[in-house]
Design a protein around this motif. Structure first.
Motif, PDB file in Angstrom:
ATOM      1  N   ASP A   1     -24.379 -27.698  30.936  1.00 29.38           N
ATOM      2  CA  ASP A   1     -23.080 -27.525  31.578  1.00 29.38           C
ATOM      3  C   ASP A   1     -22.892 -26.021  31.796  1.00 29.38           C
ATOM      4  O   ASP A   1     -22.500 -25.301  30.880  1.00 29.38           O
ATOM      5  N   PHE A   2     -23.225 -25.570  33.013  1.00 29.63           N
ATOM      6  CA  PHE A   2     -23.216 -24.134  33.267  1.00 29.63           C
ATOM      7  C   PHE A   2     -21.802 -23.558  33.281  1.00 29.63           C
ATOM      8  O   PHE A   2     -21.592 -22.416  32.887  1.00 29.63           O
ATOM      9  N   LYS A   3     -20.842 -24.340  33.708  1.00 26.72           N
ATOM     10  CA  LYS A   3     -19.465 -23.856  33.744  1.00 26.72           C
ATOM     11  C   LYS A   3     -18.967 -23.553  32.342  1.00 26.72           C
ATOM     12  O   LYS A   3     -18.353 -22.511  32.085  1.00 26.72           O
ATOM     13  N   ASN A   4     -19.249 -24.472  31.416  1.00 23.89           N
ATOM     14  CA  ASN A   4     -18.769 -24.306  30.041  1.00 23.89           C
ATOM     15  C   ASN A   4     -19.819 -23.743  29.100  1.00 23.89           C
ATOM     16  O   ASN A   4     -19.558 -23.575  27.911  1.00 23.89           O
ATOM     17  N   ARG A   5     -21.034 -23.486  29.648  1.00 25.99           N
ATOM     18  CA  ARG A   5     -22.115 -22.825  28.907  1.00 25.99           C
ATOM     19  C   ARG A   5     -22.566 -23.649  27.696  1.00 25.99           C
ATOM     20  O   ARG A   5     -22.838 -23.105  26.627  1.00 25.99           O
TER      21      ARG A   5
ATOM     22  N   LEU B   1     -22.358 -21.037  24.775  1.00 29.96           N
ATOM     23  CA  LEU B   1     -23.192 -19.857  24.537  1.00 29.96           C
ATOM     24  C   LEU B   1     -22.376 -18.590  24.748  1.00 29.96           C
ATOM     25  O   LEU B   1     -21.531 -18.526  25.660  1.00 29.96           O
ATOM     26  N   PRO B   2     -22.607 -17.564  23.932  1.00 25.51           N
ATOM     27  CA  PRO B   2     -21.822 -16.333  24.044  1.00 25.51           C
ATOM     28  C   PRO B   2     -22.155 -15.569  25.322  1.00 25.51           C
ATOM     29  O   PRO B   2     -23.188 -15.798  25.956  1.00 25.51           O
ATOM     30  N   ASN B   3     -21.289 -14.666  25.683  1.00 30.01           N
ATOM     31  CA  ASN B   3     -21.487 -13.839  26.878  1.00 30.01           C
ATOM     32  C   ASN B   3     -22.323 -12.613  26.513  1.00 30.01           C
ATOM     33  O   ASN B   3     -21.856 -11.481  26.489  1.00 30.01           O
ATOM     34  N   THR B   4     -23.600 -12.883  26.207  1.00 32.50           N
ATOM     35  CA  THR B   4     -24.547 -11.812  25.903  1.00 32.50           C
ATOM     36  C   THR B   4     -25.630 -11.815  26.977  1.00 32.50           C
ATOM     37  O   THR B   4     -25.820 -12.819  27.681  1.00 32.50           O
ATOM     38  N   SER B   5     -26.353 -10.717  27.091  1.00 30.98           N
ATOM     39  CA  SER B   5     -27.383 -10.638  28.128  1.00 30.98           C
ATOM     40  C   SER B   5     -28.458 -11.693  27.932  1.00 30.98           C
ATOM     41  O   SER B   5     -28.910 -12.337  28.885  1.00 30.98           O
ATOM     42  N   TYR B   6     -28.874 -11.939  26.678  1.00 31.55           N
ATOM     43  CA  TYR B   6     -29.951 -12.898  26.442  1.00 31.55           C
ATOM     44  C   TYR B   6     -29.477 -14.338  26.648  1.00 31.55           C
ATOM     45  O   TYR B   6     -30.235 -15.176  27.141  1.00 31.55           O
ATOM     46  N   SER B   7     -28.224 -14.651  26.287  1.00 29.54           N
ATOM     47  CA  SER B   7     -27.710 -15.997  26.539  1.00 29.54           C
ATOM     48  C   SER B   7     -27.523 -16.225  28.038  1.00 29.54           C
ATOM     49  O   SER B   7     -27.804 -17.319  28.551  1.00 29.54           O
ATOM     50  N   ASN B   8     -27.054 -15.195  28.738  1.00 32.48           N
ATOM     51  CA  ASN B   8     -26.920 -15.307  30.188  1.00 32.48           C
ATOM     52  C   ASN B   8     -28.282 -15.518  30.841  1.00 32.48           C
ATOM     53  O   ASN B   8     -28.432 -16.328  31.766  1.00 32.48           O
ATOM     54  N   ASP B   9     -29.299 -14.789  30.355  1.00 28.41           N
ATOM     55  CA  ASP B   9     -30.666 -14.975  30.865  1.00 28.41           C
ATOM     56  C   ASP B   9     -31.138 -16.405  30.623  1.00 28.41           C
ATOM     57  O   ASP B   9     -31.742 -17.040  31.490  1.00 28.41           O
ATOM     58  N   ALA B  10     -30.875 -16.923  29.413  1.00 26.56           N
ATOM     59  CA  ALA B  10     -31.312 -18.277  29.076  1.00 26.56           C
ATOM     60  C   ALA B  10     -30.672 -19.302  29.998  1.00 26.56           C
ATOM     61  O   ALA B  10     -31.343 -20.232  30.477  1.00 26.56           O
TER      62      ALA B  10
END
Length: 238
Positions: free
Chosen positions: A18-22, A89-98
């Motif tokens: 669920d990309f909207k809610n991560r 997922l948190p708003n971190t660079s690695y979570s965003n990449d994932a």
């Protein structure tokens, strides 16, 4: 071996994102199948660990303890394997990449880190295997870039059987580069992946040689690889 932290991958374990809610939903193991280590995990092996320490079992990025996505909102064993539903997922660079790699279909696997507590040597169809009946679960991770950050995309070798498979993967990887929000680290990993695909395309071109008089010559077959090879060899990160 008992007492040693072990890692196991489970292919095709991404159920939904669920990309909207991560939120990520999937499995990180399954039951009763013999894996490449000649191990078989039985249902119930991790349930005691989940019951006792659910809030201490991390969802990690690439088994990296310095890159936690957080914990699971839901974690339980069903008839297939161990299922999970992540917290956002948190708003971190690695979570965003994932999340980007999930969205592009590049991340296709999950894996988990555990310590075997109870096991037996048994025979299945004449093959000696280790039957794991209880383990202590420490973490589960999204994987595809490789558990070792210094060797990303190591799973690409021997993964593809045809130039069409390679073309699809290249399109996915190049599509990621059109997303300006990826981190520099992911960009470097993807560059390595592209170069590894270049080598794989060349090797496929050599091995898919003529086997029948009705097939085209090897030189003719190699021409089908030229568009892909041209794309790969001309690829550069600015």
């Amino acid at each position: 071996m008992k007492g040693i932290l072990e890692i196991k991958d489970f292919t095709g374990s991404v159920q939904d994102v669920d990309f909207k809610n991560r939120i990520v939903t999937g499995y990180f193991n399954n039951w009763d199948s013999i894996d490449s280590d000649r191990d078989v995990i039985r249902k119930g092996a991790g349930q005691k660990s989940i019951n006792e320490r659910k809030n201490q079992i991390f969802f990690l990025n690439q088994h990296d303890w310095s890159q936690p996505h957080g914990f699971a909102k839901e974690l339980n064993e069903d008839n297939v394997g161990t299922a999970f539903v992540s917290n956002p997922l948190p708003n971190t660079s690695y979570s965003n990449d994932a999340l980007i790699l999930y969205q592009e279909g590049i991340v296709k696997e999950h894996s988990f880190g555990f310590q075997t507590l109870k096991s037996n040597q048994i025979k299945i169809n004449g093959e000696v295997v280790r039957e794991i009946t209880e383990y202590k679960l420490y973490e589960f991770s999204n994987v595809t870039l490789g558990a070792n950050s210094n060797t990303p995309f190591t799973g690409f070798k021997s993964k593809f059987e045809s130039v069409n498979d390679l073309n699809l993967e290249v399109k996915k990887l190049l599509g990621v580069f059109r997303n300006a929000s990826i981190s520099d680290e992911l960009g470097c990993q993807l560059e390595i992946a592209i170069k590894m695909l270049q080598l794989q395309a060349y090797e496929l071109g050599k091995t898919e040689n003529t086997q029948s008089k009705n097939e085209p010559s090897a030189d003719t077959q190699m021409k089908t690889y030229e568009p892909l090879l041209n794309t790969l060899t001309s690829f550069k990160i600015n």
